[in-house]
Write an enzyme that holds these catalytic residues in place. Structure first.
Site, PDB file in Angstrom:
ATOM      1  NE  ARG A   1      -3.078 -11.260  -8.098  1.00 23.32           N
ATOM      2  CZ  ARG A   1      -4.297 -10.837  -7.686  1.00 23.32           C
ATOM      3  NH1 ARG A   1      -4.764 -11.190  -6.501  1.00 23.32           N
ATOM      4  NH2 ARG A   1      -5.023 -10.061  -8.458  1.00 23.32           N
TER       5      ARG A   1
ATOM      6  CD  GLU B   1      -5.280 -16.610  -4.948  1.00 21.86           C
ATOM      7  OE1 GLU B   1      -5.810 -16.532  -3.830  1.00 21.86           O
ATOM      8  OE2 GLU B   1      -4.253 -15.984  -5.277  1.00 21.86           O
TER       9      GLU B   1
ATOM     10  CG  HIS C   1      -2.373 -14.542   3.995  1.00 20.53           C
ATOM     11  ND1 HIS C   1      -3.671 -14.447   3.548  1.00 20.53           N
ATOM     12  CD2 HIS C   1      -1.732 -13.441   3.531  1.00 20.53           C
ATOM     13  CE1 HIS C   1      -3.813 -13.325   2.852  1.00 20.53           C
ATOM     14  NE2 HIS C   1      -2.655 -12.701   2.829  1.00 20.53           N
TER      15      HIS C   1
ATOM     16  CB  THR D   1       5.856 -13.639  -6.781  1.00 23.36           C
ATOM     17  OG1 THR D   1       4.529 -14.183  -6.727  1.00 23.36           O
ATOM     18  CG2 THR D   1       6.537 -14.139  -8.038  1.00 23.36           C
TER      19      THR D   1
ATOM     20  CE  LYS E   1      -3.435  -2.292   2.980  1.00 24.55           C
ATOM     21  NZ  LYS E   1      -2.655  -3.194   3.818  1.00 24.55           N
TER      22      LYS E   1
ATOM     23  N   GLY F   1       4.308  -5.800  -9.630  1.00 27.17           N
ATOM     24  CA  GLY F   1       3.984  -4.412  -9.329  1.00 27.17           C
ATOM     25  C   GLY F   1       5.187  -3.628  -8.842  1.00 27.17           C
TER      26      GLY F   1
ATOM     27  N   GLY G   1       7.605  -8.274  -6.600  1.00 26.90           N
ATOM     28  CA  GLY G   1       6.930  -8.943  -7.697  1.00 26.90           C
ATOM     29  C   GLY G   1       6.684  -7.996  -8.861  1.00 26.90           C
TER      30      GLY G   1
ATOM     31  NE  ARG H   1     -17.962 -31.088   6.290  1.00 27.75           N
ATOM     32  CZ  ARG H   1     -19.109 -31.679   5.996  1.00 27.75           C
ATOM     33  NH1 ARG H   1     -19.523 -31.704   4.735  1.00 27.75           N
ATOM     34  NH2 ARG H   1     -19.832 -32.253   6.939  1.00 27.75           N
TER      35      ARG H   1
ATOM     36  CG  ASP I   1       1.352 -15.782  -6.841  1.00 27.88           C
ATOM     37  OD1 ASP I   1       1.033 -16.517  -5.889  1.00 27.88           O
ATOM     38  OD2 ASP I   1       0.953 -14.605  -6.961  1.00 27.88           O
TER      39      ASP I   1
END
Length: 356
Positions: free
Chosen positions: A182, A233, A280, A136, A73, A115, A113, A274, A138
């Site tokens: 992602r 995800e 995280h 990352t 942020k 960004g 990463g 289930r 990912d």
């Protein structure tokens, strides 16, 4: 020479290994290292930083997270969505540059990463002595075959599947595990294969819930009364929908597809199902041996690039060798799973279902 280092974006196992590598390699050259706290924000006046000595990095190899802190942020959050990039305001860059000049930083290592490296490239174009290090879990950055943190995340998925398998077998249930990644399915694919998943659902491979249900029914008829499903995800439901929780700081926050898949499986098969979201847990904890070594090598290579004045480069891992590529070759280009690639074909060869 005085070298700076900062971590930006999400935390990741192996970040401390990079710091350890940079400080160690810089110290061997007689250089000083300055660590900026909380990513790019630490550059803003009056500056939030710490001079790092070897004693400051002793014992941090085994630690997850980062001793410098990080953030996705703030004033430097340039990434605004998948494929959409915003520029950091020039007045923010000018303020941060004053801190860099006052500390006489000769090279700035930016660990992040897509960004964060997009911001790094903008700073380089503005004349900053920048070196990028890819980070990352990912594993989706172009121009590098692997990023540190990925192996640790996969290991977390495997541990989760091992645990879910025992309860699935005991109750003859279907268990769905939602994992991170992602818009790339690397964690789901590698974790699913290593963890013995029966079904793996990826963003890169459209799937049919009917095909998944038929596969589970076939397993049931063959005497396999429990099944494990791994879903990334970012995988899309057959209707083309991507499960999302909300928009957060301009970045799409994904999540919830595991529960959607579980609901459909139970409806179509009649099997008790289930879902579990690993979340995280994949990013936390200490790094594996592979991620520690890879992080160290990345940190050492960053210092080597600084010694050569080779700025605007990103450390890269290809064919077991750590080298470098221009940062521009890595950003805006997500590396995704090849549906016809060798790894997917190996999974299919042992009977893993991709819902196709």
């Amino acid at each position: 020479m005085r070298i700076g280092i900062l971590n930006s974006g999400g935390d990741c196992p192996g970040l401390n290994a990079v710091i350890h590598g940079v400080v160690g390699a810089a110290s061997e050259r007689g250089w000083e290292t300055v660590g900026f706290r909380d990513g790019f924000e630490g550059l803003l006046p009056p500056g939030d930083f710490k001079f790092l000595k070897r004693s400051d990095t002793a014992g941090i190899l085994k630690l997850g997270g980062t001793i410098l802190g990080t953030t996705n942020k703030g004033n430097f959050a340039a990434k605004v969505g998948a494929g959409d990039v915003a520029k950091v305001p020039q007045e923010i860059i000018d303020k941060a540059k004053k801190t860099l000049d006052q500390l006489e930083i000769g090279a700035l290592v930016i660990v992040g990463g897509d960004g964060s490296l997009t911001t790094a490239h903008q700073l380089y174009e503005d004349g900053w002595p920048v070196i990028g290090v890819p980070k990352t879990i990912d594993n989706d950055l172009q121009a590098t075959a692997m990023t540190f943190g990925f192996d640790s995340a996969v290991t977390s998925v495997v541990d989760g599947l091992d645990r879910l398998n025992t309860t699935a077998s005991s109750h003859k249930r279907v268990m769905v595990l939602e994992v991170m990644g992602r818009h790339a399915g690397w964690i789901a694919l590698w974790g699913g294969m290593a963890g013995g998943a029966d079904v793996v659902l990826l963003p890169e491979m459209p799937f049919s819930m009917e095909k998944v249900a038929d596969f589970i029914k076939l397993r049931e008829a063959q005497g396999h009364h429990s099944s494990l499903i791994v879903v990334a995800e970012g995988a899309k439901m057959p209707e083309g929908l991507i499960a999302k929780e909300n928009e957060h700081g301009g970045e799409l926050r994904l999540g919830g597809i595991g529960a959607m898949v579980a609901e459909q499986v139970e409806k179509l098969t009649g099997k008790e199902t289930r879902s579990c979201t690993l979340g995280h847990l994949q990013r936390g904890g200490g790094p594996t041996a592979l991620d520690r070594i890879l992080g160290l090598r990345f940190g050492v290579m960053a210092v080597k690039l600084a010694s050569e004045g080779n700025f605007g480069q990103m450390v890269s891992y290809q064919s077991y060798h750590v080298g470098s590529v221009p940062i521009l070759d890595a950003v805006h280009k997500i590396r995704t799973v090849d549906p016809d690639g060798e790894v997917v074909n190996a999974a299919k060869a042992i009977g893993i279902c991709f819902g196709q």
